[in-house]
Scaffold this motif. Structure first.
Motif, short mmCIF file in Angstrom:
data_model
loop_
_atom_site.label_atom_id
_atom_site.label_comp_id
_atom_site.label_asym_id
_atom_site.label_seq_id
_atom_site.Cartn_x
_atom_site.Cartn_y
_atom_site.Cartn_z
N ALA A 43 0.96 -1.29 -0.11
CA ALA A 43 0.18 0.04 0.10
C ALA A 43 0.92 1.22 -0.09
CB ALA A 43 -0.86 -0.02 1.20
N GLY A 44 0.41 2.22 -0.74
CA GLY A 44 1.19 3.42 -0.85
C GLY A 44 0.79 4.16 -1.96
N SER A 45 1.03 5.77 -2.04
CA SER A 45 0.72 6.53 -3.01
C SER A 45 2.02 7.39 -3.51
CB SER A 45 -0.34 7.47 -2.23
OG SER A 45 -0.93 8.32 -3.32
N ALA A 51 8.07 14.90 -2.62
CA ALA A 51 8.48 14.50 -3.96
C ALA A 51 9.96 14.96 -4.08
CB ALA A 51 7.45 14.56 -5.10
N ALA A 52 10.31 16.06 -3.81
CA ALA A 52 11.50 16.54 -4.07
C ALA A 52 12.50 16.49 -3.25
CB ALA A 52 11.38 18.20 -4.33
N ALA A 53 12.27 15.73 -1.96
CA ALA A 53 13.20 15.08 -0.77
C ALA A 53 14.05 14.03 -1.49
CB ALA A 53 12.62 15.06 0.34
N ASP A 54 15.37 14.03 -1.29
CA ASP A 54 15.85 12.78 -1.64
C ASP A 54 15.63 11.94 -0.72
OD1 ASP A 54 17.50 13.81 -3.94
OD2 ASP A 54 18.73 15.00 -2.63
N VAL A 55 15.67 12.10 0.51
CA VAL A 55 15.47 11.29 1.77
C VAL A 55 14.60 11.81 2.74
CG1 VAL A 55 16.77 9.67 3.42
CG2 VAL A 55 17.92 10.07 1.51
N GLY A 190 -2.02 33.67 -1.66
CA GLY A 190 -1.76 32.98 -3.03
C GLY A 190 -2.16 31.64 -3.00
N LEU A 191 -2.16 30.88 -4.03
CA LEU A 191 -2.86 29.82 -4.34
C LEU A 191 -1.51 28.75 -5.02
CD1 LEU A 191 -6.19 30.16 -6.20
CD2 LEU A 191 -5.75 30.14 -3.47
N VAL A 192 -1.57 27.44 -4.43
CA VAL A 192 -0.49 26.57 -4.97
C VAL A 192 -1.14 25.50 -5.80
CG1 VAL A 192 1.31 27.13 -3.24
CG2 VAL A 192 -0.36 25.38 -2.92
N ALA A 193 -0.11 25.14 -6.62
CA ALA A 193 -0.83 23.73 -7.44
C ALA A 193 0.24 22.76 -7.54
CB ALA A 193 -1.30 24.28 -8.70
N LEU A 194 0.11 21.60 -7.83
CA LEU A 194 1.05 20.62 -8.15
C LEU A 194 1.71 20.78 -9.58
CD1 LEU A 194 -0.59 17.30 -6.86
CD2 LEU A 194 1.50 18.39 -6.11
N ASP A 195 2.99 20.46 -9.84
CA ASP A 195 3.51 20.74 -11.05
C ASP A 195 2.66 20.20 -12.46
OD1 ASP A 195 5.64 22.16 -9.98
OD2 ASP A 195 7.21 20.49 -9.98
N ASP A 196 2.21 19.04 -12.19
CA ASP A 196 1.41 18.45 -13.38
C ASP A 196 -0.27 18.76 -13.36
OD1 ASP A 196 0.37 17.33 -11.30
OD2 ASP A 196 1.04 15.11 -11.43
N GLY A 197 -0.41 19.60 -12.66
CA GLY A 197 -1.98 20.29 -12.65
C GLY A 197 -2.84 19.70 -11.92
N ARG A 198 -2.55 18.11 -11.61
CA ARG A 198 -3.71 17.54 -10.94
C ARG A 198 -4.00 18.06 -9.55
NH1 ARG A 198 -1.01 13.74 -7.70
NH2 ARG A 198 1.24 13.61 -7.85
N ALA A 199 -5.05 17.70 -8.88
CA ALA A 199 -5.49 18.11 -7.70
C ALA A 199 -4.69 17.16 -6.60
CB ALA A 199 -6.89 17.69 -7.43
N PRO A 200 -4.16 17.59 -5.43
CA PRO A 200 -3.47 16.89 -4.53
C PRO A 200 -4.32 15.94 -3.74
CG PRO A 200 -4.06 18.99 -3.48
CD PRO A 200 -4.38 19.22 -5.07
N ARG A 201 -3.74 14.81 -3.43
CA ARG A 201 -4.39 13.66 -2.81
C ARG A 201 -5.24 14.22 -1.57
NH1 ARG A 201 -4.15 9.81 0.88
NH2 ARG A 201 -5.55 8.36 0.61
N GLY A 255 8.58 4.89 -0.60
CA GLY A 255 8.32 4.87 0.84
C GLY A 255 8.11 6.43 1.54
N ARG A 256 8.40 7.28 0.57
CA ARG A 256 7.95 8.76 1.10
C ARG A 256 6.58 8.98 0.90
NH1 ARG A 256 11.35 11.52 -3.35
NH2 ARG A 256 10.51 9.96 -4.48
N GLY A 257 5.72 8.43 -0.17
CA GLY A 257 4.46 8.34 -0.07
C GLY A 257 4.05 7.74 0.91
N ARG A 258 4.36 6.65 1.37
CA ARG A 258 3.79 5.92 2.47
C ARG A 258 3.77 7.13 3.81
NH1 ARG A 258 5.55 1.36 -0.38
NH2 ARG A 258 7.73 1.49 0.60
#
Length: 854
Positions: A43-45, A51-55, A190-201, A255-258
């Motif tokens: 299970a994960g997303s 997403a930009a963190a290496d660790v 202000g407003l922020v958005a994900l780079d790919d334009g999709r709605a955040p989970r 693992g960052r998503g989990r």
């Protein structure tokens, strides 16, 4: 043997239809459970804020306990933690000193409740509360500023585009945020958005560091950037070695998503247990069902098997032929069942999401492994079932074979009598033990589960004896209904084995289905009664996303209020004991203000004194006392929802844990170790002769958007998790009934079809078609009454133990509609399985039917 098996399958395709359908359904359900199991493990997303963190370094979100097995050997088990594990800010300095680290960014978070300036509550995406984070952590993820500017003061905020759209706000507008206090106004800059334009989970908003700290933020993670030339894998290894802390986890990749989406990780763990339980039940039922269908098929082939034995076929060759037939049938059914399992698992995922077991966007993990396992298990199950069913036929001597085939075996073999007697004796011993130990909840539940299994197996072993007993009771009644009744009684007496083959699946279905369904209805009834009887508060303040903790204090200051407390919910982890072995258990927990506990709740104290509750003590339910082996005066060793150890003296044991919670702690203690830092509700007890309290509470709640005033707790508030568990058990019952439907219809249809010669002889001797049909209706009535009646009787004993365990009285909740659905559906299936083939056979001319080969 394979060629002979294929030829037999081709010539007897109709006879293998029931077995094939049972195997097909089994393969579909097992492959679906396998996919759910793998999905739970993996299970994960994909990460968003990280997403930009290496660790990524976070607290460890599962708790590992050192336990003892039955033999005293040490073992370890882990339980997921439902609350986020907080981190110390000083950890950033330790991380920064590790070689290969270029930069460390602290991610602080707080769960907030958002409302518009007009007071309209705005939930987060998928109904969860929005998460507020520090603006300095924006660079850890894929979010980029799309409108306006960054927050500069403590009362400025930046929202994600999707959340702002649902709130109807844009830069320059005002929103209100709540955590532990009254709503505060913030200006959207202000407003922020994900780079790919999709709605955040998950809905997010960003504030300045000081602004976030005013909301009671906590450090939940540290994002680490690797120095040039250092790979994320090497850096992660270096961090694990340098930190050396069992309470920390280092994540890379998925693992960052989990780590970011805790709900996915926790639901994945629950899904793993659920899939294993459903799959285990299905496999158990499959063995019973396939044995019944295989035994019936072998019984109908007695003459064929007898001829094979007479011409020199050895028992080994006979078993290999039957095994080859089963293997081919199982392989084909398994291969065709897996695509059905893929459709089934998507349907199940949607149902699980609807009941809150998994998030709405939970992703399934697909790989060949579940399908390969389902095919293998299907083939092995088919082989085991047919080989067990063929054991007796293979032991017949060639000289006895034709005689055995010509006459149905009379009575039970000595082995079956002994086995059945032993099983009944064990069942009686289990039931008596349950009655004697009725105060021990876990013992009773375990004994009830064991009892139904023992009784069902005993019913299958002693099937012919049960059938003979049913005939003795029902035959005299049948004989009073005329010629057709006399014929039905005579046939039932002469073919007890055939009757037993039809009755056994009904016993299996009714007993299992009744036990599972009415265990849930009994638990829900008891929980609901405990809620209504245990709530002393006159009013309850609640909100979908939680209630600010300071609302209870403000309610307490009203002149018309005698007592008020916030009610906070969470879970605790402890080492429980069952059957001499320790295991990690997760128990529901509630936090209540000790000053208002006894005035707002009556938990039905069994031992001790609830008024002694404090930050250093704990009260436990009878269920928890049974699990943990604790009593008043003992020390409870628990871990709170975020993993924090708690040691507290048990000051009371109470009986209304089903309606409320298994563990009761000090309100402020439990609240501090939750992620949302919010109450589930506020319980208010009116002062004597108080007037206008309802109006005063309504005015008070109006300052907190989304908060409503009720006259009591509802079952939906308290029993959501129990209802979800009940639905899962109803799903298991559905599978049981589906399996049984195949067996009942197949066995009765095959048995009826094999009687075409008998029908032809009856008609040639002058019996009318309607009389033959009447005879079969009465025979099917014997099957239904015997099967449903015996199954109902067998379910009574485990349900008595369940009722004793849950409520202390031997009265299970058996809704008339529920029982009617179970019994009526199975009775209808049995009738269809007899009458449809009968009608078809009666269309054949008797002269033609009597000449048809067997």
């Amino acid at each position: 043997m394979l060629a002979l098996a294929l030829q037999t399958l081709k010539s007897r395709a109709a006879g293998f239809a029931g077995t094939f359908l049972a195997l097909l359904l089994g393969a579909a359900v097992l492959s679906a459970c396998g996919i759910l199991l793998e999905s739970g493990i993996r299970a994960g997303s994909p990460p968003e804020r990280y997403a930009a963190a290496d660790v990524l370094v976070t607290g460890r979100q599962d708790l590992e306990l050192s336990l003892k097995d039955v033999d005293g050997s040490a073992t370890k088990q882990s339980q997921p933690l439902p609350e986020r594990v907080p981190l110390r800010a000083s950890l950033a300095e330790r991380i920064g000193k590790v070689p290969g680290v270029r930069a460390v960014t602290e991610d602080d978070g707080a769960t907030v409740r958002l409302a518009t300036a007009a007071g309209r509550p705005v939930p987060g995406r998928h109904g969860s509360a929005p998460q507020a984070h520090n603006w300095s952590g924006l660079g850890l993820g894929d979010f980029r500023l799309s409108q306006g500017h960054a927050p500069r003061t403590a009362r400025e905020a930046v929202l994600d585009v999707e959340l702002a759209g649902r709130a109807g706000v844009r830069p320059g507008d005002t929103v209100r945020l709540m955590t532990a206090s009254e709503p505060r106004a913030y200006t959207v800059t202000g407003l922020v958005a994900l780079d790919d334009g999709r709605a955040p989970r998950q809905s997010v908003l960003f504030l300045t560091g000081p602004g976030l700290r005013q909301l009671g933020s906590t450090a939940y993670a540290f994002g680490v950037q690797a120095a040039p030339g250092t790979s994320p894998g090497r850096l992660a290894d270096a961090l694990r070695s340098a930190l050396g802390d069992d309470g920390l986890t280092v994540h890379t990749g998925d693992g960052r998503g989990r780590a970011e989406f805790l709900d996915v990780a926790v639901s994945g763990s629950d899904l793993t247990v659920l899939a294993g339980a459903v799959g285990g039940n299905v496999l158990l039922i499959a063995v019973f069902v396939l044995y019944a269908t295989s035994a019936l098929s072998v019984r109908h082939r007695r003459r064929e098997i007898a001829l094979l034995r007479a011409i020199g076929t050895t028992p080994g060759q006979l078993r290999r032929m039957l095994a080859a037939e089963a293997a081919v049938t199982g392989l084909v059914a398994g291969l065709l069942g897996c695509p059905l399992g893929l459709l089934l698992v998507h349907w199940l995922r949607d149902r699980f999401a609807g009941h809150g077991i998994v998030p709405p966007d939970f992703a399934l993990a697909l790989s060949p492994l579940p399908f390969l396992a389902a095919v293998l298990v299907t083939v092995l199950t088919a082989l085991v079932a047919v080989l067990i069913a063929a054991m007796r036929a293979g032991r017949i001597r060639p000289t006895e074979a034709l005689g055995e085939a010509a006459v149905e075996p009379a009575g039970l073999s000595r082995g079956r009598r002994v086995t059945g007697g032993v099983l009944l004796a064990l069942s009686a011993g289990v039931f008596v033990t349950g009655l004697v130990q009725h105060a021990d909840f876990l013992t009773l539940v375990g004994l009830a589960n064991s009892l139904v299994l023992l009784l069902v197996i005993a019913g299958a072993v002693l099937g012919p004896l049960l059938a003979r007993t049913a005939v003795r009771l029902l035959a005299p009644l049948l004989e009073r209904t005329g010629v057709t009744g006399h014929l039905a009684a005579a046939n039932s007496r002469a073919n007890v084995g055939r009757l037993a083959g039809a009755i056994t699946p009904l016993i299996l279905a009714v007993s299992f289905a009744s036990t599972v369904v009415f265990t849930q209805t009994t638990a829900l009834r008891e929980s609901s009664e405990q809620i209504h009887a245990g709530l002393l508060a006159d009013h309850v303040l609640t909100a979908p996303a939680g209630v600010s903790p300071d609302l209870a204090a403000k309610a307490r200051d009203l002149g018309q209020v005698a007592a008020a407390t916030g009610l906070v919910k969470s879970k605790v982890v402890a080492a429980g004991e069952l059957m001499g072995a320790q295991e990690a258990v997760s128990l529901s927990a509630q936090g209540v203000d000790p000053r208002a506990l006894t005035a707002t709740l009556d938990l039905r104290t069994r031992e001790g004194d609830l008024s002694s509750l404090s930050r250093d003590t704990v009260a436990i339910s009878t269920t928890a006392a049974s699990w943990l082996g604790l009593g008043v005066g003992d020390t409870a060793r628990l871990h709170l929802g975020d993993g924090t150890p708690f040691r507290g003296r048990v000051i009371a044991v109470y009986g209304r844990g089903l309606g409320f919670a298994d563990i009761t702690l000090d309100h402020d203690l439990l609240l501090a170790h939750t992620t949302q830092k919010a109450d589930t509700s506020v319980l208010v007890r009116a002062a004597p002769r108080a007037h206008g309290l309802s109006r005063a509470l309504t005015d008070l709640a109006a300052a907190y958007p989304g908060t409503t005033v009720r006259s009591g707790l509802t079952a939906d508030d308290q029993l959501a998790e129990q209802r979800a568990n009940a639905w899962v058990n109803y799903l298991v019952v559905g599978v049981i009934i589906a399996y049984t439907a195949i067996t009942v219809v197949n066995s009765l249809a095959m048995t009826t079809a094999a009687r075409r010669r008998e029908f032809a002889l009856l008609r040639l001797s002058g019996t009318a078609r309607r009389q033959v049909a009447g005879m079969m209706r009465k025979e099917s009535a014997v099957v239904v009454l015997a099967g449903v009646g015996t199954g109902t009787l067998l379910s009574v004993f485990p349900l008595l133990l369940v009722a004793l365990a849950l409520g202390g009285a031997p009265w299970p909740a058996v809704p008339a509609l529920g029982y009617t659905v179970i019994a009526g559906a199975l009775a209808a299936l049995a009738t269809v399985g007899v009458m449809v083939p009968t009608r078809l056979l009666l269309r054949i001319r008797p002269v033609e039917a009597i000449g048809v080969r067997e």
